[in-house]
Write a protein that holds these residues in place. Structure first.
Motif, PDB file in Angstrom:
ATOM      1  N   GLN A 115     130.856 -55.018  39.790  1.00 45.33           N
ATOM      2  CA  GLN A 115     130.436 -56.404  39.586  1.00 45.33           C
ATOM      3  C   GLN A 115     128.928 -56.562  39.653  1.00 45.33           C
ATOM      4  O   GLN A 115     128.364 -57.377  38.944  1.00 45.33           O
ATOM      5  N   GLY A 116     128.301 -55.816  40.513  1.00 43.31           N
ATOM      6  CA  GLY A 116     126.876 -55.994  40.719  1.00 43.31           C
ATOM      7  C   GLY A 116     126.629 -57.097  41.732  1.00 43.31           C
ATOM      8  O   GLY A 116     127.535 -57.848  42.084  1.00 43.31           O
TER       9      GLY A 116
ATOM     10  N   GLU B  77     125.058 -60.066  41.766  1.00 44.47           N
ATOM     11  CA  GLU B  77     125.222 -61.489  41.422  1.00 44.47           C
ATOM     12  C   GLU B  77     126.697 -61.879  41.379  1.00 44.47           C
ATOM     13  O   GLU B  77     127.099 -62.869  41.979  1.00 44.47           O
TER      14      GLU B  77
ATOM     15  N   THR C  54     129.171 -60.383  42.811  1.00 40.37           N
ATOM     16  CA  THR C  54     129.732 -60.240  44.148  1.00 40.37           C
ATOM     17  C   THR C  54     129.437 -61.489  44.975  1.00 40.37           C
ATOM     18  O   THR C  54     130.324 -62.013  45.650  1.00 40.37           O
TER      19      THR C  54
END
Length: 131
Positions: A106-107, A109, A111
């Motif tokens: 997700q990265g 942001e 998350t």
């Protein structure tokens, strides 16, 4: 493949043979045939080295496992139910590894957004352990 992945470098039939012979008796030609079959299937690449070949995995063990899981999941007539059943089979340690993997994919942001949604709706199982 386990032996090829184990070294994480190009290996010869002789190296694999000697490693396997520590556990059981096996013929050189058997190992050679298996490695040749793996090459024919595209799982390993090989380079000639004198009269022999050095074999190297085309993908990592993790990538291979992921492809197997993806293939099995895509065969389901109800992918969501298949995932729920799969997650139900996991240990807590495996579920934590899954949560960590989702965070990585997700990265930062996405998350944070998922965590904010979870805080707004604490009864939801999204992002939580569901148990």
């Amino acid at each position: 493949m386990t032996r090829v992945w184990k070294w994480n470098r190009p290996v010869t039939v002789r190296e694999v043979l000697e490693d396997l012979q520590q556990e059981r008796s096996i013929a050189y030609t058997t190992v050679m045939t298996v490695l040749d079959n793996l090459h024919q299937k595209g799982w390993v690449r090989r380079e000639a080295e004198g009269r022999a070949y050095r074999y190297e995995a085309v993908s990592t063990r993790a990538a291979y496992a992921a492809a197997l899981m993806n293939d099995a999941w895509s065969q389901s007539d109800n992918p969501a139910a298949a995932l729920v059943a799969f997650f139900g089979m996991m240990s807590e340690e495996q579920r934590q590894a899954l949560r960590d993997a989702v965070r990585i994919v997700q990265g930062p942001e996405e998350t944070r957004e998922a965590e904010a949604r979870q805080e707004e709706n604490p009864g939801s199982t999204e992002g939580g352990n569901g148990r």
